[in-house]
Every structure is written in C-alpha cells, then in structure tokens.
Scaffold this active site. Sequence first.
Site, PDB file in Angstrom:
ATOM      1  N   HIS A 156      50.194  38.446  29.281  1.00  0.00           N
ATOM      2  CA  HIS A 156      50.751  38.491  30.642  1.00  0.00           C
ATOM      3  C   HIS A 156      50.362  39.784  31.363  1.00  0.00           C
ATOM      4  O   HIS A 156      51.091  40.255  32.225  1.00  0.00           O
ATOM      5  CB  HIS A 156      52.282  38.377  30.639  1.00  0.00           C
ATOM      6  CG  HIS A 156      52.807  37.291  29.751  1.00  0.00           C
ATOM      7  ND1 HIS A 156      52.979  35.998  30.180  1.00  0.00           N
ATOM      8  CD2 HIS A 156      53.163  37.301  28.443  1.00  0.00           C
ATOM      9  CE1 HIS A 156      53.440  35.259  29.180  1.00  0.00           C
ATOM     10  NE2 HIS A 156      53.554  36.037  28.105  1.00  0.00           N
ATOM     11  N   SER A 182      31.448  53.214  49.390  1.00  0.00           N
ATOM     12  CA  SER A 182      32.024  52.678  50.616  1.00  0.00           C
ATOM     13  C   SER A 182      31.397  53.393  51.800  1.00  0.00           C
ATOM     14  O   SER A 182      31.072  54.579  51.721  1.00  0.00           O
ATOM     15  CB  SER A 182      33.539  52.897  50.606  1.00  0.00           C
ATOM     16  OG  SER A 182      34.034  52.927  51.925  1.00  0.00           O
ATOM     17  N   LYS A 225      34.994  56.550  47.126  1.00  0.00           N
ATOM     18  CA  LYS A 225      34.934  55.248  46.454  1.00  0.00           C
ATOM     19  C   LYS A 225      33.715  55.052  45.563  1.00  0.00           C
ATOM     20  O   LYS A 225      32.615  55.443  45.903  1.00  0.00           O
ATOM     21  CB  LYS A 225      34.903  54.144  47.517  1.00  0.00           C
ATOM     22  CG  LYS A 225      36.253  53.884  48.124  1.00  0.00           C
ATOM     23  CD  LYS A 225      37.180  53.266  47.113  1.00  0.00           C
ATOM     24  CE  LYS A 225      38.229  52.460  47.821  1.00  0.00           C
ATOM     25  NZ  LYS A 225      38.196  51.097  47.587  1.00  0.00           N
ATOM     26  N   GLU A 266      32.586  42.239  40.490  1.00  0.00           N
ATOM     27  CA  GLU A 266      33.242  41.392  41.496  1.00  0.00           C
ATOM     28  C   GLU A 266      32.331  40.248  41.926  1.00  0.00           C
ATOM     29  O   GLU A 266      32.773  39.113  42.116  1.00  0.00           O
ATOM     30  CB  GLU A 266      33.645  42.238  42.709  1.00  0.00           C
ATOM     31  CG  GLU A 266      34.817  43.174  42.401  1.00  0.00           C
ATOM     32  CD  GLU A 266      35.107  44.143  43.546  1.00  0.00           C
ATOM     33  OE1 GLU A 266      34.633  43.917  44.670  1.00  0.00           O
ATOM     34  OE2 GLU A 266      35.812  45.138  43.289  1.00  0.00           O
TER      35      GLU A 266
END
Length: 466
Positions: A156, A277, A283, A290
């Site tokens: 979980h 970024s 970043k 992704e």
Amino acid sequence: MAQLWGGRFTKDTDKLVYAFNASIGFDQRFFHEDVAGSRAHVKMLAKQGIISQEDRDTILGGLDSIEADVDNGRLEITDEYEDIHSFVEANLINRVGEAGKKLHTGRSRNDQVALDMRLYTRKQVRETDDLLKHFLGTILSIMQKNVDTIMPGFTHLQKAQPVTLAHHLGAYFEMFRRDRERLADIYDRMNYCPLGSGALAGTTYPLDRDMTAQALGFYGPTINSMDGVSDRDYLIEFLSALSMIMMHLSRFSEEMIIWNSNEYRFVEIDDGFSTGSSIMPQKKNPDIAELVRGKTGRVYGALVQLLTTMKGLPLAYNKDMQEDKEFSFDAMDTAKGCIHLFDGMLETLKFNKDIMEKSARHGFTNATDAADYLVGKGVAFRDAHSIVGKIVLYCIDKKCGIDDLSLDELKQFSPSFDEDVYDAISLKTCVDKRLTTGAPGKPAMENEIASCIEYLKNSDSLIERA
Ligand code: ARG
C-alpha cells in the site's frame, strides 16, 4: 499511379480512393522482407519447373539490383505505387522485362503480405528479446552488488518489512524473464510460412511450400491456406506481450519516479537521463521514466485496435487487415525504445544506500519481527500482534522506533521481553532470518541470484535461433 490489376477496369481510380487504399506509406517498412520472399518464391518456381532457370536468374538479378538501389538511395520508394509488393514487381518488370512478369506466378498479394508481416514481426520479436536479455543483465548486476543493501519493502506504499535492494529488483527480473518466455512461445507458434496459400485456396501450380518455408527460416508451411492468409493471431499475441512488457516497465518507472523524488531520495537519476525545467532552475526531472510510463497507453492502444479490427472478419483476406500495420509498427518501435532507454537509465542510476537503510529504520518495518520474537517466547501470535500494536502507538507518541525503547519500557507491555530483543529486531536480523525460498535473507537471495545467472547463461536468445 502504378497498379497491378488494371485489366478488368475501364476507368482510372479516383485520386482520393487511390490514396485511401494505398499502403506504400507504411508497408515499405518490410521492403527487405518482400524481396526475400520473392527470392524464395522464384527459386522454388524454377526448381519445380514452373519457370525456366534462365527466368529465375534474370528475376534474381533484377531483385538484387532493386534492393541495392533502394539501399544506396538510387531508387526511391514513392507513393506512385499502391503498396510495397506493387513497387517491387513494377520495378522488376521495368528492369528485366518479360521474365519479371512471371514472378507473381502461383502467388497472391494476400499470401505475400501475410508472409512479409510475419517475417517483419519475427524480426521484431527477436530484437525485443535481445533488448530484454541485456536489460535482465543490468538488473542482475545491480542485484549482485546489493544483497546487503537494506531498504523498506512496501505494501500500500506504506513501509511494511525490511527487504534488500537485490530482493526488490529480483521481482523485476522475474517479470522480464516471463516476458522473454512469452516471446519465445510466440516465436515458436508463429514461425510457420504462409507463402503458397495463394489468394485463399492455394494454387493449381505444383508449389513446394516446404522449400520456401525452409529457405525463409520457418519451421514449415502453415497448415491451412485460408488460415494462412487471414491469421494475424501472432501479431495480436506479440502486441499483448509488448503490452505486458510496457506494464512492467511502467511499474518500474513509477517506482523510480517515487524513489527519485525529494521526499524519498533513494536514487539519483543520472544527468544524462534527466531534464530540467525552463522556469525552475533547481529542477531535475525524471522525464524518461515518466515517458515510459506514459507510452504504455500507446502500446495497449495498438493491441485493442488490432483486436477490434480482426473482430468479426469473415474468412479469408479482407482489406480491413491492412490496418494491422501502422499501430503495430508504432507499438514495436515504442516498446523497443522504452526497454533500451530504461535499461540505460538503470545502468547509470545511483542508489543512495544510506538513505534507503535509514528509511527502513523508521516506519516500524521490524514490528512483525517484534511480534515473532514474542511468539518465540511463548506468546500466542494474536496476543503478540496486539502487544506490538500498542508499542507502536506508544512509539508514535514518543516519536521513536521500537528498538529505541528501554527494556523497562518494553517490559511494561509484556514481561516476555528480554535483552536479546534488540538483536532480534535489528534490521539486519529481520532480513537475515527470512530464509524461505524467494525471501531476502542472504543464503536465499544468493540462491535466487545463482538461478538468475544460470538462466541468463542458458536461455537461448531468439536472435541466435535465427
Ligand atoms: N496492402 C495490402 C495489405 O496490407 C496487401 C494485400 C492486398 N490484397 C488485396 N487483395 N487487396 O493487406
């Protein structure tokens, strides 16, 4: 517009109809397969006395020159032809004249496209398998180095019990091992040659289908000619296997994204596999993971598209089946690209072992072991579970771990606690004592790794089977 079938028609095809019908834009991918199929066919025609040796040699010479010219860019595949089969045949006739007109004897574009697609897909199955084999090697080498790297195991997404990095990655080894097994199964089921099925009912020429099948590296010819031209099961199976591979990759990606987050910092993705970024200078984003996660949908899409295209198609060939190509090609490119890139990302990934171990230290991952300790002292498991539950509640309040409590404190919960509890619930003991087959304890893990090494050494690669 160069068509092979003008004889029966009195009017030219409407331009839009022509464009709608054409497949050259995408089936040029299997130009080499088409030429290979023609070579095998023409050699067989000559051996069977259906065409002369002279015509055979003329046609083979023509096919060689077409292939060479396409490869070196002197001959361009253009949309002036309806499909790749027409392109090859028209150019052959153009180059060698009369003999070229005999190439299509005893053959239909229906068995030709069935053959080309199967040859192309077989090559893709092999290449995918090869990429997976390399990827498994990468996973295995990380496992070998991290038998002692303790980290929290999750259920979980909550810290559950301590495991090791080797153990965690071993789960992925198994997923991709099964993916390779699926590819091998598909390969064996699909490796039969549809050439010689004709349009649907075979032909009246005495073709030797065993000969062409063998020349093209198949186990043998397909059994039924109607099935031969209308079967795309192998492609659906491959897309399904690719979907499964992408599903596994997307789970792996998701974990790398989480592990790479500021909150976890279990891993650091190499600069070469991250992006920045345009606005936030701090970043470093896990874009590759992704994108792999995101591209999974494309591959599933191809599977559903082809299942839907094939649904309800009457026997034998129907033009609907031309729709088997574009999405499938995209899925093959996508899956192979994702395996390759993910593999590179993993190879260069830095694991922050201290942070992983520290994380396992917090979050009560040794609570089960504390309960098991009490069981060892004669407490029933259900009571032990409840005692440790109360201890955890107490620790949450005190903001500490179970092993930070003094023996006096522990004894308030159960008199069965003794000095040896600290050793029993240390993370190292928690891992070391898990010795069942498949568990993270060192001897068990070493067995697992040995079996992975053995597997990689012995699993025959589909490339080698070619
Ligand atoms: N371009 C067609 C395809 O991809 C080739 C077979 C055409 N056969 C036919 N009878 N129209 O399926």
